[in-house]
Design an enzyme around this catalytic site. Structure first.
Site, PDB file in Angstrom:
ATOM      1  N   LYS A  16       0.845  -1.211   0.000  1.00  0.00           N
ATOM      2  CA  LYS A  16       0.000   0.000   0.000  1.00  0.00           C
ATOM      3  C   LYS A  16       0.877   1.256   0.000  1.00  0.00           C
ATOM      4  O   LYS A  16       0.354   2.383  -0.014  1.00  0.00           O
ATOM      5  CB  LYS A  16      -0.894   0.034   1.252  1.00  0.00           C
ATOM      6  N   LYS A  64      15.680  -6.356   3.524  1.00  0.00           N
ATOM      7  CA  LYS A  64      16.056  -5.254   4.420  1.00  0.00           C
ATOM      8  C   LYS A  64      17.509  -5.354   4.896  1.00  0.00           C
ATOM      9  O   LYS A  64      18.142  -4.346   5.189  1.00  0.00           O
ATOM     10  CB  LYS A  64      15.114  -5.200   5.621  1.00  0.00           C
ATOM     11  N   ASP A 100      11.390   1.524  10.491  1.00  0.00           N
ATOM     12  CA  ASP A 100      10.505   0.545  11.146  1.00  0.00           C
ATOM     13  C   ASP A 100      10.575   0.709  12.663  1.00  0.00           C
ATOM     14  O   ASP A 100       9.562   0.563  13.367  1.00  0.00           O
ATOM     15  CB  ASP A 100      10.941  -0.900  10.819  1.00  0.00           C
ATOM     16  N   GLY A 120      10.313 -13.854  18.784  1.00  0.00           N
ATOM     17  CA  GLY A 120      10.885 -13.817  17.433  1.00  0.00           C
ATOM     18  C   GLY A 120      12.235 -13.131  17.453  1.00  0.00           C
ATOM     19  O   GLY A 120      12.498 -12.273  18.314  1.00  0.00           O
TER      20      GLY A 120
HETATM   21  P1  NDP Z   1      11.899 -12.778   9.756  1.00  0.00           P
HETATM   22  O1  NDP Z   1      11.648 -13.798   8.711  1.00  0.00           O
HETATM   23  O2  NDP Z   1      13.174 -12.004   9.759  1.00  0.00           O
HETATM   24  O3  NDP Z   1      11.769 -13.501  11.223  1.00  0.00           O
HETATM   25  C1  NDP Z   1      10.690 -14.336  11.529  1.00  0.00           C
HETATM   26  C2  NDP Z   1      10.790 -14.803  12.991  1.00  0.00           C
HETATM   27  O4  NDP Z   1       9.590 -15.511  13.281  1.00  0.00           O
HETATM   28  C3  NDP Z   1      11.943 -15.753  13.287  1.00  0.00           C
HETATM   29  O5  NDP Z   1      12.413 -15.499  14.584  1.00  0.00           O
HETATM   30  C4  NDP Z   1      11.269 -17.138  13.211  1.00  0.00           C
HETATM   31  O6  NDP Z   1      11.901 -18.115  14.016  1.00  0.00           O
HETATM   32  C5  NDP Z   1       9.917 -16.806  13.804  1.00  0.00           C
HETATM   33  N1  NDP Z   1       8.815 -17.680  13.375  1.00  0.00           N
HETATM   34  C6  NDP Z   1       8.344 -17.863  12.105  1.00  0.00           C
HETATM   35  N2  NDP Z   1       7.257 -18.656  12.119  1.00  0.00           N
HETATM   36  C7  NDP Z   1       7.027 -18.983  13.421  1.00  0.00           C
HETATM   37  C8  NDP Z   1       6.045 -19.762  14.087  1.00  0.00           C
HETATM   38  N3  NDP Z   1       5.068 -20.385  13.417  1.00  0.00           N
HETATM   39  N4  NDP Z   1       6.103 -19.858  15.443  1.00  0.00           N
HETATM   40  C9  NDP Z   1       7.058 -19.235  16.143  1.00  0.00           C
HETATM   41  N5  NDP Z   1       8.044 -18.480  15.565  1.00  0.00           N
HETATM   42  C10 NDP Z   1       8.024 -18.350  14.223  1.00  0.00           C
HETATM   43  O7  NDP Z   1      10.633 -11.784   9.697  1.00  0.00           O
HETATM   44  P2  NDP Z   1      10.534 -10.256  10.135  1.00  0.00           P
HETATM   45  O8  NDP Z   1      11.138 -10.084  11.487  1.00  0.00           O
HETATM   46  O9  NDP Z   1      11.026  -9.372   9.060  1.00  0.00           O
HETATM   47  O10 NDP Z   1       8.937 -10.063  10.184  1.00  0.00           O
HETATM   48  C11 NDP Z   1       8.144 -10.742  11.145  1.00  0.00           C
HETATM   49  C12 NDP Z   1       6.676 -10.383  10.924  1.00  0.00           C
HETATM   50  O11 NDP Z   1       6.461  -8.997  11.127  1.00  0.00           O
HETATM   51  C13 NDP Z   1       6.204 -10.671   9.485  1.00  0.00           C
HETATM   52  O12 NDP Z   1       4.932 -11.250   9.576  1.00  0.00           O
HETATM   53  C14 NDP Z   1       6.106  -9.303   8.845  1.00  0.00           C
HETATM   54  O13 NDP Z   1       5.107  -9.244   7.847  1.00  0.00           O
HETATM   55  C15 NDP Z   1       5.743  -8.416  10.051  1.00  0.00           C
HETATM   56  N6  NDP Z   1       6.195  -7.017   9.888  1.00  0.00           N
HETATM   57  C16 NDP Z   1       5.275  -5.999  10.002  1.00  0.00           C
HETATM   58  C17 NDP Z   1       5.662  -4.663   9.886  1.00  0.00           C
HETATM   59  C18 NDP Z   1       4.639  -3.577  10.003  1.00  0.00           C
HETATM   60  O14 NDP Z   1       4.907  -2.439   9.572  1.00  0.00           O
HETATM   61  N7  NDP Z   1       3.505  -3.831  10.588  1.00  0.00           N
HETATM   62  C19 NDP Z   1       7.068  -4.293   9.624  1.00  0.00           C
HETATM   63  C20 NDP Z   1       7.978  -5.440   9.563  1.00  0.00           C
HETATM   64  C21 NDP Z   1       7.533  -6.737   9.673  1.00  0.00           C
HETATM   65  P3  NDP Z   1      13.260 -18.876  13.527  1.00  0.00           P
HETATM   66  O15 NDP Z   1      14.406 -17.956  13.838  1.00  0.00           O
HETATM   67  O16 NDP Z   1      13.279 -20.114  14.353  1.00  0.00           O
HETATM   68  O17 NDP Z   1      13.089 -19.154  12.049  1.00  0.00           O
END
Ligand code: NDP
Length: 267
Positions: A16, A64, A100, A120
């Protein structure tokens, strides 16, 4: 002269950002356009940026961290986080920022939070951990696996694996910065979350657009629940301020108007 901006990511069709940024250009009568670009690899990002004659860009998942090395200079908190979401062209130099972090903080700045638990350990968890630390809020991190916790351990944040959260722990705010809500699953066992919510005041989930199991459980436990919609808005306000060299207090009411129209489906 027309100035061009774009958001790069994969996927990108859902973004968006063009609507929000173009609305600001229109309202401020700035001769500029903002578009989106489906980037498949960050390898040629710098080349593309100059080829398109861009004045600035936003970077979203999953680039990023990898696009950071395409910049000539990184400013502010992005240096600690190791990830950027905004690039501004200064002459022939690319300057990277992370908005962010401030976008998240704007949601909770009026709340009385002393300590927070981030679920996370990915890119957004890093941004949140450092912005909270800058505001003297104690931060602990929990993740389902060990590898991504290494970054936080090196930076001396208390870290736990999901099954190792101490029973007597007490956090004012629980932040779901995992991707679990995309599939509407809980990031931790329900019993562990209920225990954490019993002591918390605020629950935050970075996802937005639909009710998720994490925030439903928080509400059922009597905890204030906030989703990631305003984080998206606030990071865009800060990015626009950097693009246009206009104070964010002037951008904010315009972008909030665009955001309200988006929510109502009238834009
Ligand atoms: P990353 O891929 O960098 O990290 C994802 C994290 O989530 C990792 O720690 C991973 O664990 C963990 N994880 C994934 N699936 C599961 C699960 N089912 N149960 C438990 N832990 C899980 O993602 P980001 O940090 O970049 O983004 C995270 C979320 O935040 C996304 O959904 C993204 O869309 C949202 N976001 C929203 C923003 C906004 O403006 N509202 C801005 C930025 C992000 P592991 O290390 O074990 O793989």
């Amino acid at each position: 002269m027309l100035k061009l901006y774009a958001v790069f990511g994969d996927p990108i069709s859902h973004s968006k950002s063009p609507i929000l940024h173009n609305y600001v250009f229109h309202k401020l009568a700035i001769n500029a356009r903002y578009t989106r670009y489906h980037l498949e690899s960050s390898e040629h990002f710098r080349e593309l940026f100059f080829k398109f004659g861009l004045s600035g860009a936003n970077i979203t998942l999953p680039f990023k961290e990898s696009v950071l090395s395409s910049c000539d200079e990184i400013r502010g908190i992005a240096n600690k986080i190791g990830a950027i979401n905004t690039i501004v062209r200064e002459h022939n130099k690319l300057v990277g920022y992370n908005t962010d972090a401030i976008g998240f903080y704007k949601n909770i700045e009026s709340k009385f939070i002393k300590n927070a638990l981030i679920l996370g350990a990915g890119g957004s968890a890093k941004a949140i951990a450092y912005i909270l630390q800058e505001h003297n809020i104690s931060v602990s991190i929990v993740n389902r696996s060990a590898k991504n916790l290494e970054f936080f351990k090196r930076a001396h944040f208390p870290c736990f694996l999901s099954e190792e959260i101490p029973q007597d722990s007490h956090f004012d705010m629980i932040i779901n910065a995992t991707s679990s809500s995309i599939n509407n699953t809980l990031p931790l066992k329900e019993s562990t979350l209920k225990h954490l919510f019993n002591n918390a005041n605020v629950a935050f989930d970075l996802m937005y657009g639909k009710e998720c199991a994490f925030l439903s459980l928080a509400k059922d436990s009597g905890v204030e629940a906030i989703d990631g919609a305003k984080m998206l808005l606030y990071q865009a306000i800060e990015a626009s301020s950097l693009f246009l060299c206009v104070d964010s207090t002037k951008i904010a009411p315009i972008m909030e108007e665009a955001y309200d129209c988006l929510i109502k489906g009238t834009l």
